[in-house]
Design an enzyme around this catalytic site. Sequence first.
Site, PDB file in Angstrom:
ATOM      1  N   GLU A   1       1.048  -1.050  -0.048  1.00  0.00           N
ATOM      2  CA  GLU A   1       0.018  -0.014   0.131  1.00  0.00           C
ATOM      3  C   GLU A   1       0.830   1.156  -0.173  1.00  0.00           C
ATOM      4  O   GLU A   1       2.194   1.368   0.064  1.00  0.00           O
ATOM      5  CB  GLU A   1      -0.853  -0.027   1.274  1.00  0.00           C
ATOM      6  CG  GLU A   1      -1.892  -1.021   1.043  1.00  0.00           C
ATOM      7  CD  GLU A   1      -2.839  -1.157   2.450  1.00  0.00           C
ATOM      8  OE1 GLU A   1      -3.914  -0.489   2.340  1.00  0.00           O
ATOM      9  OE2 GLU A   1      -2.559  -1.777   3.298  1.00  0.00           O
TER      10      GLU A   1
ATOM     11  N   HIS B   1      -8.806   9.107   3.639  1.00  0.00           N
ATOM     12  CA  HIS B   1      -8.264   8.170   2.406  1.00  0.00           C
ATOM     13  C   HIS B   1      -8.643   8.740   1.164  1.00  0.00           C
ATOM     14  O   HIS B   1      -9.484   9.361   1.044  1.00  0.00           O
ATOM     15  CB  HIS B   1      -9.253   6.868   2.826  1.00  0.00           C
ATOM     16  CG  HIS B   1      -8.529   5.811   2.314  1.00  0.00           C
ATOM     17  ND1 HIS B   1      -8.716   5.427   0.957  1.00  0.00           N
ATOM     18  CD2 HIS B   1      -7.873   4.881   2.643  1.00  0.00           C
ATOM     19  CE1 HIS B   1      -8.139   4.246   0.406  1.00  0.00           C
ATOM     20  NE2 HIS B   1      -7.659   3.717   1.506  1.00  0.00           N
TER      21      HIS B   1
ATOM     22  N   ARG C   1      -0.225   8.238   1.699  1.00  0.00           N
ATOM     23  CA  ARG C   1      -1.806   8.579   1.502  1.00  0.00           C
ATOM     24  C   ARG C   1      -2.223  10.176   1.571  1.00  0.00           C
ATOM     25  O   ARG C   1      -2.832  10.692   1.061  1.00  0.00           O
ATOM     26  CB  ARG C   1      -2.589   7.737   2.088  1.00  0.00           C
ATOM     27  CG  ARG C   1      -3.130   7.791   3.488  1.00  0.00           C
ATOM     28  CD  ARG C   1      -4.048   6.813   3.856  1.00  0.00           C
ATOM     29  NE  ARG C   1      -3.975   5.376   3.341  1.00  0.00           N
ATOM     30  CZ  ARG C   1      -4.622   4.642   4.319  1.00  0.00           C
ATOM     31  NH1 ARG C   1      -5.154   4.740   5.411  1.00  0.00           N
ATOM     32  NH2 ARG C   1      -4.336   3.178   3.972  1.00  0.00           N
TER      33      ARG C   1
ATOM     34  N   HIS D   1     -10.928   9.482   7.355  1.00  0.00           N
ATOM     35  CA  HIS D   1     -10.738   7.954   7.367  1.00  0.00           C
ATOM     36  C   HIS D   1     -10.100   7.570   8.883  1.00  0.00           C
ATOM     37  O   HIS D   1     -10.572   6.743   9.588  1.00  0.00           O
ATOM     38  CB  HIS D   1      -9.702   7.725   6.283  1.00  0.00           C
ATOM     39  CG  HIS D   1      -9.136   6.243   6.557  1.00  0.00           C
ATOM     40  ND1 HIS D   1     -10.289   4.986   6.278  1.00  0.00           N
ATOM     41  CD2 HIS D   1      -8.027   5.411   6.412  1.00  0.00           C
ATOM     42  CE1 HIS D   1      -9.630   4.084   6.074  1.00  0.00           C
ATOM     43  NE2 HIS D   1      -8.375   4.023   6.360  1.00  0.00           N
TER      44      HIS D   1
ATOM     45  N   ARG E   1      -0.680   8.667   9.282  1.00  0.00           N
ATOM     46  CA  ARG E   1      -0.514   7.213   9.538  1.00  0.00           C
ATOM     47  C   ARG E   1       0.044   6.447   8.376  1.00  0.00           C
ATOM     48  O   ARG E   1      -0.595   6.553   7.073  1.00  0.00           O
ATOM     49  CB  ARG E   1      -1.521   6.413  10.065  1.00  0.00           C
ATOM     50  CG  ARG E   1      -1.586   5.078  10.284  1.00  0.00           C
ATOM     51  CD  ARG E   1      -2.881   4.559  10.705  1.00  0.00           C
ATOM     52  NE  ARG E   1      -4.074   4.802   9.915  1.00  0.00           N
ATOM     53  CZ  ARG E   1      -4.368   3.875   9.095  1.00  0.00           C
ATOM     54  NH1 ARG E   1      -3.675   2.728   8.793  1.00  0.00           N
ATOM     55  NH2 ARG E   1      -5.315   4.027   8.313  1.00  0.00           N
TER      56      ARG E   1
HETATM   57  C1  SIN Z   1      -7.022   0.479   2.883  1.00  0.00           C
HETATM   58  O1  SIN Z   1      -7.039  -0.874   2.716  1.00  0.00           O
HETATM   59  O2  SIN Z   1      -6.617   1.247   2.081  1.00  0.00           O
HETATM   60  C2  SIN Z   1      -6.968   1.035   4.237  1.00  0.00           C
HETATM   61  C3  SIN Z   1      -6.151   0.472   5.299  1.00  0.00           C
HETATM   62  C4  SIN Z   1      -5.765   1.389   6.206  1.00  0.00           C
HETATM   63  O3  SIN Z   1      -6.499   2.448   6.490  1.00  0.00           O
HETATM   64  O4  SIN Z   1      -4.838   1.039   6.766  1.00  0.00           O
END
Ligand code: SIN
Length: 527
Positions: free
Chosen positions: A119, A235, A283, A342, A377
Amino acid sequence: MSSGWEAGADLVVVGSGVAGLTAALDAAEAGLRTVVVTKDDVVEGATRWAQGGVAVVLGDVPGDTLDAHVADTLAAGGGLNDLPAVDAIVRGGPGAVRRLRERGALFDVRGTRLDRTREGGHSAYRVVHAGGDATGAEIERTLVAAARSAQLTVLDGHVAVDALRDVTGRVTGLAVLSADGEPGALRAPAVLLATGGYGLLYASTTNPATATGDGIALALRAGATASDLEFVQFHPTVLHTGPAAGQRPLVTEAVRGEGAVLRDRNGTAFMAGVHPRADLAPRDVVAAAITRRLAETGSDHVHLDATGIDGFAARFPTVYASCRAAGIDPATDPIPVTPAAHYACGGVVADVDGRTGVPGLYAAGEVARTGLHGANRLASNSLLEGLVVGERVVRAVLADRALAAVSAPAEPAPALPIADRAVVQRAMTTCAGIGRDATGLAAASDAIESATVTAVPTGRAGVEDAALTLLAQAVLAAAGTRRETRGCHVRTDFPERDDVHQRASLPVRLDAAGRPVVVADALVGAA
Ligand code: SIN
């Protein structure tokens, strides 16, 4: 609060997500009389909505190391992480995941080892997942099943109102409203807050309706310090199906981890020029870039092009179902997405053992500010933190037992400022989302102030609205004080990061009138 009913416990856990249930199970196994208080059904917390997974280094991915995970967490956190906390939580991950698997959690497997995804902000494929994109649901299933056969009491439909304290300020229990609105008292020398975040401050969020900041508000009223509250993580990608309020379907970052690309309304892939990791930038970078691109193109969404991912439906069944319900086929259609509130990177200041500054009061999971996240985060570090701190806090409670106090009489419930929730959400969404400035923050504060009355909360909605009001004031105070752009706090009037004057976390406490204020410019554990 006057109490119609009373019960006793060794530990009261407020909240039933990953941190709360991990702690409750460990506490019960350690022989503590444990009561879990949860305002909804036990499965309704934020944990089950987590899609991506748990970031953890298990030693079987060539080239990945615990040090690399620490480095990625620090890089995402924008200089405000607390290094010892990052170290302890990252290094606690492998053991915590092993114990979760021993409790029955089934993670996705490829060949002979756990499958991994990647991610935003991660330098390696290190995120373990379950059910494709249903990791939170699998963790919640595992912990709820274990809780149902454990020696613990679950009070669902019960609302935590305030901490009970003795004359020294030590917590001696919890004032609670029962499922039928009957006030009562749970007497206990230790209360663990595991109540999650405050996504409901915003009109559009990935969070369930329970995320109203209750635990942070309760802790502040009990004399605790909160910090990093201005760092609300948006998010980058929730499914956009037109203007809508409340919880929106998440489109996990793992979709970009598997190769999907963000495109603007003209079909241009715009992340390549923004960050060396392009679509897999941290993010905060991706959410801010989308917000800029929306303004530049006059659109209310961008597209996530996942048409190149083979077997999308099998790999991402949750996202696929949300898309199909909206008439979108990710195999052939770009997915319309937009950012939404988020995750609360800040919270109640607590150490990695969950101890807050108030004796007897502990915090774990999203409600807490341990210093793991800093200003932003890293993806999939939240389930990790809940698992690790959820375990550690029980050891702290056991170690602190000798210090525990005896109970004190319950006080009458105080009258609290309560603003109209719709006004709060409108003001915070308009003026305190991605992109804030002094004028907007002041306007939000005024709007909330003029929609506020003072009243004794009498039910769940009142408790939640009082918490949202307090959290809005606190976020606005911190966001107004931080005159720079860092992590997920974007000030359009101070667009640069200021490491000379602003490299400290901002502690927030209640003043004598019960208003949240940023206290001096004391440093809260910056690395
Ligand atoms: C996601 O799956 O994009 C969210 C996971 C997270 O917020 O750590």
